[in-house]
Design a protein around this motif. Structure first.
Motif, PDB file in Angstrom:
ATOM      1  N   ALA A  80      -5.474   0.823  -1.650  1.00 11.05           N
ATOM      2  CA  ALA A  80      -6.098   0.273  -2.221  1.00 11.05           C
ATOM      3  C   ALA A  80      -5.504   0.960  -3.718  1.00 11.05           C
ATOM      4  N   PHE A  81      -5.188   2.209  -3.459  1.00 12.19           N
ATOM      5  CA  PHE A  81      -4.805   2.918  -4.733  1.00 12.19           C
ATOM      6  C   PHE A  81      -3.432   2.149  -4.595  1.00 12.19           C
ATOM      7  N   ASP A  82      -2.638   2.509  -3.356  1.00 14.78           N
ATOM      8  CA  ASP A  82      -1.141   1.988  -3.318  1.00 14.78           C
ATOM      9  C   ASP A  82      -0.697   0.975  -2.933  1.00 14.78           C
ATOM     10  N   ILE A  88      -2.728  -0.953  -6.937  1.00 10.37           N
ATOM     11  CA  ILE A  88      -2.626  -1.011  -8.181  1.00 10.37           C
ATOM     12  C   ILE A  88      -2.062  -0.315  -8.895  1.00 10.37           C
ATOM     13  N   LEU A  89      -0.764   0.566  -8.324  1.00  8.64           N
ATOM     14  CA  LEU A  89       0.282   1.184  -8.516  1.00  8.64           C
ATOM     15  C   LEU A  89       1.379  -0.222  -7.619  1.00  8.64           C
ATOM     16  N   HIS A 141     -10.924  -3.355  -2.526  1.00 12.28           N
ATOM     17  CA  HIS A 141     -10.389  -2.773  -3.909  1.00 12.28           C
ATOM     18  C   HIS A 141     -10.966  -3.892  -4.680  1.00 12.28           C
ATOM     19  N   ALA A 142     -11.292  -4.928  -4.232  1.00  7.77           N
ATOM     20  CA  ALA A 142     -12.405  -6.310  -4.164  1.00  7.77           C
ATOM     21  C   ALA A 142     -13.582  -6.024  -4.757  1.00  7.77           C
ATOM     22  N   ALA A 143     -14.138  -4.921  -4.486  1.00 11.50           N
ATOM     23  CA  ALA A 143     -15.497  -4.529  -4.731  1.00 11.50           C
ATOM     24  C   ALA A 143     -15.099  -3.575  -6.169  1.00 11.50           C
ATOM     25  N   MET A 144     -14.275  -2.958  -6.069  1.00 16.77           N
ATOM     26  CA  MET A 144     -13.980  -2.172  -7.847  1.00 16.77           C
ATOM     27  C   MET A 144     -14.153  -3.185  -8.779  1.00 16.77           C
ATOM     28  N   THR A 145     -15.065  -2.372  -9.964  1.00 16.18           N
ATOM     29  CA  THR A 145     -14.797  -2.690 -10.875  1.00 16.18           C
ATOM     30  C   THR A 145     -13.568  -2.237 -11.749  1.00 16.18           C
ATOM     31  N   GLU A 146     -12.879  -2.071 -12.815  1.00 14.92           N
ATOM     32  CA  GLU A 146     -12.077  -1.730 -13.240  1.00 14.92           C
ATOM     33  C   GLU A 146     -11.506  -0.995 -13.603  1.00 14.92           C
ATOM     34  N   ALA A 147     -14.050  -0.607 -14.005  1.00 18.03           N
ATOM     35  CA  ALA A 147     -13.281   1.398 -14.321  1.00 18.03           C
ATOM     36  C   ALA A 147     -13.769   1.872 -13.384  1.00 18.03           C
ATOM     37  N   ASP A 148     -14.239   1.225 -11.957  1.00  9.66           N
ATOM     38  CA  ASP A 148     -13.374   2.518 -10.579  1.00  9.66           C
ATOM     39  C   ASP A 148     -11.749   2.229 -10.025  1.00  9.66           C
ATOM     40  N   ARG A 154      -6.790   8.007 -11.839  1.00 12.21           N
ATOM     41  CA  ARG A 154      -7.107   8.889 -12.350  1.00 12.21           C
ATOM     42  C   ARG A 154      -7.041  10.261 -11.278  1.00 12.21           C
ATOM     43  N   ASN A 155      -7.952   9.940 -10.286  1.00 13.89           N
ATOM     44  CA  ASN A 155      -8.119  11.059  -9.066  1.00 13.89           C
ATOM     45  C   ASN A 155      -6.707  11.689  -8.631  1.00 13.89           C
ATOM     46  N   VAL A 156      -5.836  10.248  -8.656  1.00 12.67           N
ATOM     47  CA  VAL A 156      -4.785  10.281  -7.312  1.00 12.67           C
ATOM     48  C   VAL A 156      -3.459  10.711  -8.627  1.00 12.67           C
ATOM     49  N   VAL A 157      -3.682  10.028  -9.868  1.00 14.10           N
ATOM     50  CA  VAL A 157      -2.458  11.361 -10.878  1.00 14.10           C
ATOM     51  C   VAL A 157      -2.849  12.388 -10.643  1.00 14.10           C
ATOM     52  N   PHE A 158      -4.046  12.832 -11.078  1.00 15.69           N
ATOM     53  CA  PHE A 158      -4.829  14.037 -11.626  1.00 15.69           C
ATOM     54  C   PHE A 158      -3.669  15.192 -10.470  1.00 15.69           C
TER      55      PHE A 158
END
Length: 405
Positions: A141-143, A146-147, A168-175, A181-185
């Motif tokens: 979902a990130f790849d 989001i990315l 992804h559809a079930a996520m809030t913008e905060a999620d 942020r976790n992946v980029v950590f």
């Protein structure tokens, strides 16, 4: 097996006093504040040694900085672009300075862009503890969404793409922000300030770097630095890819036993060796960790002992950090193989017969849950892991077992 503990320096929420109470014998640390590619000066090294050598009240700790993790290899070196030749020369000077300070084991990695990747840094377990987790669908979902990496669709099965869209559809913008942020950590030193555009720029730099080319660059790097390390009596040890499979279209070259064997054969120097990380390598079901310790043991200079629980039999799949004795890797068999290697080295008269290890990662338990420490590096969770590992090798080393001393 020499018991060590990773310390991130003054910002670390786990203190030198804490390490002493855990009963460790040596410290694993690095100069994280020095920009990658710059020289580690003798003064900076000595300052870190002094910090490790003192308790909070000024009394001697008796601990020494014994393993460097990591002396980082710059992206320029990995890509052979920009200032890479100057960075290699600076690496050699840093090795000289570390050797002069009496430090012999230097861990590094050759992973492009990301040092490690997780989708959850504090995933709740049924008992209320938290751990780090890699969720394959969340990562997709990130790849994909989001990315929005060009060509990402070709890297995932259709079923995972569909699951990722639903997730992804079930996520809030905060999620979505937390996931990004976790992946980029895993970007070294960049957890708080890298944007998605920065990540895209890094990926673009590797667009034409194949696994074969990256491996050739690693061999070139080792061909330069391993002779220096050998002359100085140092032991370089390469950490595996984490996780040990493809991510974001980036090449992976240290994910399997065959990967390590190829590099060890290409640069056949006792100074060029392996950090055998049972957690990173254990995320692949086709990696035989006890067998790798047996077959590659002569070049294993450092051990990271941790465990993961895989959630599928796929090469690329979800996993989470398990108890040190509770995951899919047979940790008792790994330690038995390591002890056998130590006995073999001792019989040969090798000065490096004792292999340093550290309890890698751990669950956030008890007061760890309120410390807000470095993800994966809690005080009590690692102490629990160390106690379990210490019990295993103490039992296997006991005369009552009938094993040779």
């Amino acid at each position: 097996m020499r018991q060590t503990w990773r310390w991130f320096g003054p910002p670390d929420h786990v203190s030198i006093d804490d390490m002493m109470q855990a009963g460790v014998e040596g410290v694993v640390s690095a100069l994280h504040h020095v920009p990658t590619g710059d020289v580690w000066s003798s003064g900076e090294i000595a300052q870190r040694q002094q910090m490790i050598g003192r308790m909070k009240d000024g009394q001697p700790s008796g601990l020494r900085w014994e393993v460097v993790e990591s002396l980082p290899v710059s992206e320029d070196i990995k890509k052979q672009k920009g200032d890479w030749r100057a960075h290699v020369e600076n690496y050699k000077v840093s090795l000289e300075n570390l050797a002069a300070a009496g430090i012999e084991v230097i861990c590094y990695n050759f992973m492009p862009v990301l040092d490690w990747t997780r989708t959850h840094l504090h995933w709740r377990l049924p008992n209320g503890a938290t751990c780090m987790r890699y969720d394959f669908v969340d990562f997709a979902a990130f790849d994909l969404l989001i990315l929005r990496r060009p060509g990402a669709e070709s890297d995932f099965p259709d079923r995972v793409i569909e699951q990722a869209r639903q997730r992804h559809a079930a996520m809030t913008e905060a999620d979505r922000a937390v996931l990004a942020r976790n992946v980029v950590f895993g970007l070294p030193g960049a957890a708080d300030n890298f944007t998605l555009a920065d990540v895209q720029a890094h990926l673009e730099d590797y667009r034409d770097v194949s696994a074969e080319r990256l491996r050739a660059h690693l061999v070139d790097f080792l061909s330069e630095v391993a002779p220096v390390a050998e002359r100085l009596g140092l032991r370089l040890c390469c950490h595996p890819d984490d996780p040990p499979f493809g991510l974001l279209g980036l090449p992976r070259i240290m994910s399997t036993e065959a990967d390590y064997a190829a590099v060890m054969d290409a640069v056949d120097s006792p100074a060029s060796g392996i950090t055998l990380c049972t957690g990173s390598l254990g995320a692949r079901p086709d990696n035989d960790l006890p067998g790798m310790m047996q077959r590659l043991g002569t070049r294993v200079h450092f051990l990271h002992l941790r465990n993961v629980r895989r959630e599928s039999s796929d090469i690329r799949g979800s996993f989470f950090e398990a108890d040190h004795l509770g995951g899919d890797t047979d940790m008792v068999a790994v330690i038995a193989a390591a002890l056998h290697e130590e006995r073999r080295r001792k019989a040969q008269g090798r000065a490096d017969w004792s292999i340093p290890f550290r309890p890698d990662h751990g669950h956030d338990i008890l007061d760890d849950l309120n410390r807000s420490g470095q993800p994966g590096y809690p005080a009590i969770g690692r102490l629990k892991g160390l106690a379990e590992l210490r019990g295993v090798f103490t039992a296997l080393s006991h005369p009552a077992t009938g094993l040779p001393a």
